[in-house]
Design an enzyme around this catalytic site. Sequence first.
Site, PDB file in Angstrom:
ATOM      1  N   ASP A 273       0.862  -1.182   0.000  1.00 55.41           N
ATOM      2  CA  ASP A 273       0.000   0.000   0.000  1.00 55.41           C
ATOM      3  C   ASP A 273       0.898   1.232   0.000  1.00 55.41           C
ATOM      4  O   ASP A 273       1.952   1.224   0.638  1.00 55.41           O
ATOM      5  CB  ASP A 273      -0.897   0.008   1.250  1.00 55.41           C
ATOM      6  CG  ASP A 273      -2.168   0.803   1.026  1.00 55.41           C
ATOM      7  OD1 ASP A 273      -3.258   0.219   1.048  1.00 55.41           O
ATOM      8  OD2 ASP A 273      -2.060   2.031   0.801  1.00 55.41           O
TER       9      ASP A 273
ATOM     10  N   CYS B 137     -20.369  -0.117  -0.810  1.00 55.20           N
ATOM     11  CA  CYS B 137     -20.487  -0.819  -2.092  1.00 55.20           C
ATOM     12  C   CYS B 137     -21.811  -0.601  -2.830  1.00 55.20           C
ATOM     13  O   CYS B 137     -21.808  -0.156  -3.971  1.00 55.20           O
ATOM     14  CB  CYS B 137     -20.248  -2.308  -1.869  1.00 55.20           C
ATOM     15  SG  CYS B 137     -18.650  -2.601  -1.103  1.00 55.20           S
TER      16      CYS B 137
HETATM   17  C1  UGA Z   1     -21.882  -6.120  -0.389  1.00 58.39           C
HETATM   18  C2  UGA Z   1     -22.177  -7.481  -1.037  1.00 58.39           C
HETATM   19  O1  UGA Z   1     -23.118  -8.209  -0.246  1.00 58.39           O
HETATM   20  C3  UGA Z   1     -20.895  -8.302  -1.196  1.00 58.39           C
HETATM   21  O2  UGA Z   1     -21.181  -9.510  -1.886  1.00 58.39           O
HETATM   22  C4  UGA Z   1     -19.882  -7.487  -1.997  1.00 58.39           C
HETATM   23  O3  UGA Z   1     -18.650  -8.178  -2.126  1.00 58.39           O
HETATM   24  C5  UGA Z   1     -19.631  -6.169  -1.274  1.00 58.39           C
HETATM   25  O4  UGA Z   1     -20.881  -5.454  -1.161  1.00 58.39           O
HETATM   26  C6  UGA Z   1     -18.639  -5.381  -2.097  1.00 58.39           C
HETATM   27  O5  UGA Z   1     -18.963  -5.022  -3.247  1.00 58.39           O
HETATM   28  O6  UGA Z   1     -17.496  -5.231  -1.667  1.00 58.39           O
HETATM   29  P1  UGA Z   1     -21.475  -5.250   2.120  1.00 58.39           P
HETATM   30  O7  UGA Z   1     -21.579  -3.875   1.527  1.00 58.39           O
HETATM   31  O8  UGA Z   1     -20.341  -5.567   3.037  1.00 58.39           O
HETATM   32  O9  UGA Z   1     -21.399  -6.361   0.936  1.00 58.39           O
HETATM   33  O10 UGA Z   1     -22.794  -5.485   2.955  1.00 58.39           O
HETATM   34  P2  UGA Z   1     -24.152  -6.333   2.825  1.00 58.39           P
HETATM   35  O11 UGA Z   1     -24.169  -7.353   3.879  1.00 58.39           O
HETATM   36  O12 UGA Z   1     -24.383  -6.780   1.448  1.00 58.39           O
HETATM   37  O13 UGA Z   1     -25.219  -5.204   3.203  1.00 58.39           O
HETATM   38  C7  UGA Z   1     -25.359  -4.019   2.421  1.00 58.39           C
HETATM   39  C8  UGA Z   1     -26.486  -3.187   2.957  1.00 58.39           C
HETATM   40  O14 UGA Z   1     -27.751  -3.784   2.666  1.00 58.39           O
HETATM   41  C9  UGA Z   1     -26.482  -2.966   4.474  1.00 58.39           C
HETATM   42  O15 UGA Z   1     -26.797  -1.611   4.752  1.00 58.39           O
HETATM   43  C10 UGA Z   1     -27.563  -3.891   4.991  1.00 58.39           C
HETATM   44  O16 UGA Z   1     -28.149  -3.441   6.182  1.00 58.39           O
HETATM   45  C11 UGA Z   1     -28.551  -3.826   3.820  1.00 58.39           C
HETATM   46  N1  UGA Z   1     -29.436  -5.015   3.729  1.00 58.39           N
HETATM   47  C12 UGA Z   1     -28.932  -6.231   3.438  1.00 58.39           C
HETATM   48  C13 UGA Z   1     -30.818  -4.850   3.879  1.00 58.39           C
HETATM   49  O17 UGA Z   1     -31.312  -3.735   4.115  1.00 58.39           O
HETATM   50  N2  UGA Z   1     -31.624  -5.958   3.741  1.00 58.39           N
HETATM   51  C14 UGA Z   1     -31.134  -7.176   3.449  1.00 58.39           C
HETATM   52  O18 UGA Z   1     -31.938  -8.130   3.339  1.00 58.39           O
HETATM   53  C15 UGA Z   1     -29.745  -7.327   3.307  1.00 58.39           C
END
Ligand code: UGA
Length: 436
Positions: free
Chosen positions: A30, A260
Site C-alpha cells: 500500500d 459498495c
Molecule cells: C456487499 C455485497 O453483499 C458483497 O457480496 C460485496 O462483495 C460487497 O458489497 C462489495 O462489493 O465489496 P457489504 O456492503 O459488506 O457487501 O454489505 P451487505 O451485507 O451486502 O449489506 C449491504 C447493505 O444492505 C447494508 O446496509 C444492509 O443493512 C442492507 N441489507 C442487506 C438490507 O437492508 N436488507 C437485506 O436483506 C440485506
Amino acid sequence: MQLSIIGTGHVGLVTGACFAEYGNQVVCVDNDVRKIETLRGRKMPIYEPGLEELVLKHVDAGKLRFSTEIRDAVRDAEVIFICVGTPQLPSGAPDLSYIEAVSREIARHLEEYRIIVEKSTVPVQTGQRVKMTISKYVKKDVPFDVASNPEFLREGSAISDTLHPERVVIGVESKRAEDLLRRIYEPFNSTFVVTDIHSAELIKHASNAFLALKISFINSVANVCEATGADVEEVARGMGLDTRIGKGFLRAGIGYGGYCFPKDVEALIRIAHDLRYDFGILREVQNVNVDQRIRFVNRIEKELWVLKDKTIGLLGLSFKPNTDDIRESPAIEVGRELLRRGAKVKAYDPQAIPHVQRDAKISEQLKGVVFCKDAYEAAADADCLALVTEWDEFRKLDFERIKSTMSHPTILDGRNFFDPAALKRLGFTYHSVGRA
Ligand code: UGA
C-alpha cells in the site's frame, strides 16, 4: 505460491490473509505509509471480526508481510492482485485513477511474465484499459496477462466469505492465466465460473445491483404491507422459499448503505448511460432506498406528533452490524433527518462512534448529537428509541430497565429486529417496518 496484493483496504487485507491461510506466501502493498506502519506494528487499520488473529498468525509464520513498494509486489509474485479503491467521483462515475496509476507502476517494474488480476470493483472494459496501459508503459517486451477476479465478500463476515466463497469468478484471455488462477483457488473448494474479462467485470456490478434491487423491492412490499395489515416478514418468508427467488436480501428496513451498494448501483447506471442505455430500474432502486429512511423518520414523527425538542435515542450508527464502517450509513441519514426536524438525538453504537467523531464531514452533519456509552444511556429520558442498526447486543437489552428510564416507552424498529409481542407485553408502543 508467491502472491501479491496491491491495496490493503477491506478487500486487499482480507484476501491477503486468506491466501496466506491456504498456504501461499503473500506480500500486501500500500502506498499509505501510515497504514503499512500500523500493520507492521501488529494493529489493524479496519475492524473486521477475526481479521487480527488471522493476519498476526500468518505474519508470525512468515507467510504474510507488508510493503510500501509496488516493486516488491511485481518482483516477488507471479500473480498480482489489484485491490485499490474505486471511490465515487462527484459525477457518480467511479474514480479509476488509482487503478491507472497502479497499472503504470506495475508496467515500470515488469521484468518477466506476470498475471495482473483486477479484484477492485471496476466498470466493464476496465481490464482492457489496464492491458493497454501496461503495454504502453512496459519497458521491454515482457509477456503478461490481465485477468478479472471480482470479490464478493461482505464486511462483517469477510473472512468466512473469502475462505468459503459460493463461487469464484475468473475472467481470462489465456489458458495460462486460467490455470494459474485455478491453482490458487483450488483449496477454496468452490465452483469456478470462467468467463471473458468483460463478463467477469459485469458479474460483480450486476450482482451488487441485483441485491440492492431485492432490498428495494422488499422495502416496497413492506410499504404495501404497512398500508394493508399484511406482515412483510411472512411475505418475505413465503417468497424466499421459492429457490428461483431465494431467501437472501429480503430483509425489509430502512434500506441499504455502505461503501459498495450505493456506489455500485450508481456506477452501473452511469456505465449504461455512457453506452446510451437507460438502466431505469436501478434509478427506482435508488429512489426507494432514499425514501425508506424518510418514511421511517415520518413514522417517528407521526408517533410523537411534533419532533422539535423531542429526544430520540438512536441505536446504531454503522451501515450494518459487525462493522465500524459508517460510509453511506442509513442510520446516519436517519440521525441527520431527525436533527433537521428539530429533534434532540442521543446515539449509541458498539463500534462506530470513534469513526463518526474522527470524520469531519459526518461530525458536522451530526452536530448536536450526544454520543452515549451504551444503549441505556441513549434510552434515558428519550421520547422514542429508534433501532437503526441491528447489532446483536441490542437483543440482550434489559427492556424493563429501558422502559423505567425512558420518558415514554416507545420503540421504532427500523430493522424488524425486536420481537413485537414481547415488547408490547412489556408495555412498549412498538412499530417496525411493514409489520402490522
Ligand atoms: C456487499 C455485497 O453483499 C458483497 O457480496 C460485496 O462483495 C460487497 O458489497 C462489495 O462489493 O465489496 P457489504 O456492503 O459488506 O457487501 O454489505 P451487505 O451485507 O451486502 O449489506 C449491504 C447493505 O444492505 C447494508 O446496509 C444492509 O443493512 C442492507 N441489507 C442487506 C438490507 O437492508 N436488507 C437485506 O436483506 C440485506
